[in-house]
Design an enzyme around this catalytic site. Structure first.
Site, PDB file in Angstrom:
ATOM      1  N   ASP A  53       0.656  -1.277   0.127  1.00 41.73           N
ATOM      2  CA  ASP A  53       0.102   0.194  -0.076  1.00 41.73           C
ATOM      3  C   ASP A  53       0.922   1.227   0.052  1.00 41.73           C
ATOM      4  O   ASP A  53       0.461   2.536  -0.080  1.00 41.73           O
ATOM      5  CB  ASP A  53      -1.040   0.006   1.272  1.00 41.73           C
ATOM      6  CG  ASP A  53      -0.354  -0.064   2.521  1.00 41.73           C
ATOM      7  OD1 ASP A  53       0.909  -0.227   2.497  1.00 41.73           O
ATOM      8  OD2 ASP A  53      -1.262   0.101   3.689  1.00 41.73           O
ATOM      9  N   SER A  54       2.209   1.208   0.178  1.00 40.53           N
ATOM     10  CA  SER A  54       3.393   2.152  -0.276  1.00 40.53           C
ATOM     11  C   SER A  54       2.819   2.772  -1.647  1.00 40.53           C
ATOM     12  O   SER A  54       3.412   3.766  -2.039  1.00 40.53           O
ATOM     13  CB  SER A  54       4.448   1.791  -0.204  1.00 40.53           C
ATOM     14  OG  SER A  54       4.725   0.478  -0.811  1.00 40.53           O
ATOM     15  N   ASP A  92      -0.973  -6.179  -0.186  1.00 37.68           N
ATOM     16  CA  ASP A  92      -1.240  -5.642   1.029  1.00 37.68           C
ATOM     17  C   ASP A  92      -2.625  -5.346   1.137  1.00 37.68           C
ATOM     18  O   ASP A  92      -3.329  -4.826  -0.089  1.00 37.68           O
ATOM     19  CB  ASP A  92      -0.632  -4.164   0.862  1.00 37.68           C
ATOM     20  CG  ASP A  92       0.337  -3.867   2.127  1.00 37.68           C
ATOM     21  OD1 ASP A  92       0.305  -4.610   3.004  1.00 37.68           O
ATOM     22  OD2 ASP A  92       1.017  -3.194   1.916  1.00 37.68           O
ATOM     23  N   LYS A 122      -1.084  -9.271   3.015  1.00 37.16           N
ATOM     24  CA  LYS A 122      -0.491  -8.610   4.212  1.00 37.16           C
ATOM     25  C   LYS A 122      -1.365  -7.736   4.875  1.00 37.16           C
ATOM     26  O   LYS A 122      -2.059  -6.908   4.187  1.00 37.16           O
ATOM     27  CB  LYS A 122       0.779  -8.204   3.830  1.00 37.16           C
ATOM     28  CG  LYS A 122       1.554  -7.741   4.916  1.00 37.16           C
ATOM     29  CD  LYS A 122       2.880  -7.070   4.654  1.00 37.16           C
ATOM     30  CE  LYS A 122       3.205  -5.531   3.943  1.00 37.16           C
ATOM     31  NZ  LYS A 122       2.602  -4.743   4.801  1.00 37.16           N
ATOM     32  N   GLU A 124      -1.798  -5.389   8.792  1.00 37.82           N
ATOM     33  CA  GLU A 124      -0.905  -4.671   9.698  1.00 37.82           C
ATOM     34  C   GLU A 124      -1.669  -5.126  11.232  1.00 37.82           C
ATOM     35  O   GLU A 124      -2.836  -4.857  11.197  1.00 37.82           O
ATOM     36  CB  GLU A 124      -0.867  -2.952   9.533  1.00 37.82           C
ATOM     37  CG  GLU A 124      -0.147  -2.713   8.403  1.00 37.82           C
ATOM     38  CD  GLU A 124       0.119  -1.490   8.094  1.00 37.82           C
ATOM     39  OE1 GLU A 124      -0.438  -0.517   8.742  1.00 37.82           O
ATOM     40  OE2 GLU A 124       0.585  -1.030   7.205  1.00 37.82           O
ATOM     41  N   GLU A 191       8.846  -3.820  10.936  1.00 37.88           N
ATOM     42  CA  GLU A 191       9.115  -2.252  10.307  1.00 37.88           C
ATOM     43  C   GLU A 191       9.923  -1.622  11.335  1.00 37.88           C
ATOM     44  O   GLU A 191       9.217  -1.232  12.317  1.00 37.88           O
ATOM     45  CB  GLU A 191       8.019  -1.970   9.684  1.00 37.88           C
ATOM     46  CG  GLU A 191       8.277  -0.350   9.026  1.00 37.88           C
ATOM     47  CD  GLU A 191       7.466  -0.041   7.855  1.00 37.88           C
ATOM     48  OE1 GLU A 191       6.677  -0.914   7.546  1.00 37.88           O
ATOM     49  OE2 GLU A 191       7.770   0.946   7.515  1.00 37.88           O
TER      50      GLU A 191
HETATM   51  O1  KIV Z   1       3.539  -1.144   1.783  1.00 41.73           O
HETATM   52  C1  KIV Z   1       4.910  -1.442   1.693  1.00 41.73           C
HETATM   53  O2  KIV Z   1       5.438  -1.121   0.725  1.00 41.73           O
HETATM   54  C2  KIV Z   1       5.103  -2.050   2.867  1.00 41.73           C
HETATM   55  C3  KIV Z   1       6.408  -2.387   2.965  1.00 41.73           C
HETATM   56  C4  KIV Z   1       7.401  -1.252   3.514  1.00 41.73           C
HETATM   57  C5  KIV Z   1       6.770  -3.586   3.999  1.00 41.73           C
HETATM   58  O3  KIV Z   1       4.283  -2.588   3.654  1.00 41.73           O
END
Ligand code: KIV
Length: 286
Positions: A53-54, A92, A122, A124, A191
């Site tokens: 989600d970056s 994510d 993934k 959080e 992280e």
């Molecule tokens: O969204 C992302 O890129 C991440 C990484 C920084 C682990 O969650």
């Protein structure tokens, strides 16, 4: 669907991740959000690709990951999957897509797998996600957990700070990691936590730790591709090592092209496309 193709030998699935941990072999993971970067990353031999989600910061310029939508991740995931043959593709779950109910979270995770082509998701959170992780895993959805700095909690945390620095925080973090392992997560992103704390988690867990700003002891290292190759703006996190300056390469190429257009050096004669002398003279007489 176009991305459904037989697996290549060596395609990375969960057993390969497990075996690497057992053998003490380090693995690598990078983000990708589109077809060309996925191809480059996969062909470079990276083991896991995270459709992170970056994307909110790196691609959409949102400033943080909060506004990222399920559609944005699904669409990115489809493109990444098409460009990936060997690496495991992890999607994510964006903020808000696993917060309302377990059923809705399962539905969203299934969407990422069925339409996005993700092979794992993934999310959080620590102990507060244990029941959800159990449910997802029970529905055959491989889960990567993410603790330490969790960027989706940016408003609650009030910024992006190192987590697990005090003994109490470190203890909580280690407990969270164990609980997520027991819940069935097959890997955990750590992280921005002190390397000593990450080393304890890595040693105590049977599943793999995926470190970002968490030291060399983690089983797997992950970075945002655009940070690694110099395609992000502003100050980089301290833990990032920039291996290339792609922004500069692009700027120079664009400037050169632009100047060639203005001086007449581009385009060239090849764009006659083999027009014959005869047609040329006819054209001239028009
Ligand atoms: O969204 C992302 O890129 C991440 C990484 C920084 C682990 O969650």
């Amino acid at each position: 669907m176009a991305y459904l193709q037989p697996d290549k030998p060596g395609k990375v699935y969960l057993p390969a991740i497990r075996t690497a941990k057992e053998n003490g072999e380090k693995l690598v993971c990078l983000t990708a959000y589109d077809y060309p970067t996925a191809r480059i990353v996969d062909e470079a031999g990276v083991d896991m690709i995270l459709v992170g989600d970056s994307i909110g910061n790196v691609i959409h310029g949102y400033g943080n990951t909060i506004p990222v939508s399920l559609d944005e991740i699904t669409s990115a995931c489809i493109a990444v999957k098409r460009g990936t043959e060997r690496a495991m593709v992890i999607a994510d779950m964006p903020f808000g897509t696993y917060h309302i109910s377990e059923n809705e979270s399962v539905k969203n995770a299934l969407r990422l797998m069925k339409y996005g082509g993700a092979e794992a998701v993934k999310l959080e959170g620590g102990r507060n996600r244990v029941d959800l992780v159990k449910r997802l895993v029970n529905e055959e959805i491989p889960v990567v957990a993410h603790i330490g700095l969790t960027p989706q909690s940016v408003y609650k945390m009030g910024g992006y700070r190192v987590q697990g620095r005090t003994p109490e925080q470190a203890k909580m973090l280690i407990e969270d990691a164990k609980m997520l392992e027991d819940a069935g997560a097959f890997a955990i992103v750590l992280e921005l936590v002190p390397r000593e704390v990450a080393a304890i988690v890595t040693k105590e867990l049977e599943i793999s730790t995926i470190g970002i700003g968490a030291g060399a002891e983690c089983d797997i290292q992950v970075l945002v591709l655009h940070d690694l190759v110099g395609m992000t703006f502003g100050r980089l996190p301290r833990f990032v090592r920039q291996y290339a300056d792609v922004s500069n390469v692009m700027t120079e190429a664009i400037k050169k092209w632009s100047s060639d257009v203005k001086t007449g050096a581009y385009p060239d004669d090849s764009e006659s496309y083999g027009l014959t002398e005869e047609s040329l003279s006819e054209l001239k007489s028009l």
